[in-house]
Design a protein around this motif. Structure first.
Motif: not given
Length: 311
Positions: A77-89, A235-239
């Motif tokens: 069981k896992i959340a339906k979605a994980v929202k990930v920004g540009t920095t942090g954990h 979020a642009n994870w590459e920049t």
């Protein structure tokens, strides 16, 4: 930790420098001196699977392969979605049931289990995401346990590419080191037990979104034109920055002052830089907001209402 697939042979002490983990994120593996959990499990996992996509390990381990551990996984069981920004954990919690043979000691200090995510084929994934620590398990019966672990993501340290957004598959693994130290000179991987299982569930790993709104002029004369502007970014994870999300449908909504419900006014699309602009006729005091319903790669987002004073 984001680990890209490689086709290099895994030999000897499993020296895969590409799997090194930043010290700031390191979490020592209990009972395995000097080893980082994510690095350790990635090495064992890679040794257990062949580049052809077939599972390499068996009940009788070949040279440089772990043997097949009598363990399986269910009730993932896992959340339906994980929202990930540009920095942090960012992290998400996973629970699952571990079923094991009577000869498998899951209470041993060097027994490890944990969930992970992958994209692509299970045996030869394009990329994987692990947690920084192994899961913790509570014994249910003599051969089953309920386990809880996390998937940890550090976008600012290269864990994700923009193309990684979307659906990921869930998996779980277990390792019985049986007294073998992967950092030791006499490490013998054939004495290490390993089990993993894919396609246990799915989740969306999404590029976090932001949305703004502004209704002007303020105040505005009754029956005059009110211009509502805003911007949709993600979020642009590459920049490491947020950038405009182009040509996306967004709904303008209105709530009359003194009421609680918003109603749809009109639908518009962002331009090539993510900007929004539309006009309405000002009739009564109230609040305007934009609503984006989201995509598989980007979560839904709704602005707070911006008050328009009509005189």
């Amino acid at each position: 930790m984001r680990i890209r697939a490689t086709v290099a042979a895994v030999t000897g002490a499993l020296a895969l420098s590409a799997l090194a983990v930043p010290a700031a994120q390191a979490a020592d593996v209990s009972g395995v001196s000097g080893a980082d959990y994510r690095e350790a499990v990635a090495k064992i996992r890679q040794a257990a699977h062949t580049p052809s996509g077939a599972t390499a390990f068996s009940t009788k381990a070949a040279q440089d392969e772990p043997y097949a551990l009598d363990a399986s996984f269910s009730n993932f069981k896992i959340a339906k979605a994980v929202k990930v920004g540009t920095t942090g954990h960012y992290s998400t919690t996973v629970t699952y049931t571990l079923t094991h043979g009577a000869d498998v000691d899951i209470t041993a200090q060097d027994f490890l289990t944990g969930p992970y995510l992958y994209r692509g084929a299970f045996a030869t994934p394009d990329t994987t995401l692990f947690g920084v620590k192994p899961a913790t398990c509570t014994t249910a019966t003599a051969t089953t346990a309920t386990c809880t672990g996390k998937i940890d993501i550090y976008p600012g340290e290269g864990d994700l590419l923009n193309s990684d957004s979307g659906t990921w598959k869930g998996a779980a693994l277990a390792i019985a080191y049986n007294g073998q130290d992967p950092e030791g000179e006499t490490f013998d991987i054939t004495k290490v037990g390993y089990a993993d299982q894919g396609a246990l569930g799915t989740t969306l790993v999404q590029r976090n979104s932001k949305l703004t709104v502004n209704a002007a002029p303020e105040p505005v004369q009754k029956n005059k034109t009110l211009t509502v502007t805003g911007k949709l970014t993600r979020a642009n994870w590459e920049t490491g920055k947020y950038a405009g999300y182009s040509t996306q449908p967004v709904v303008l909504q209105f709530r009359k002052a003194g009421t609680t419900n918003y109603t749809n006014v009109k639908g518009i699309k962002t331009n090539t830089t993510g900007d929004l602009k539309t006009t309405v006729k000002a009739s009564v005091d109230g609040y305007y907001r934009f609503q984006f319903k989201g995509t598989p790669t980007t979560p839904a987002v709704t602005t707070a209402g911006d008050y328009a004073d009509v005189r």
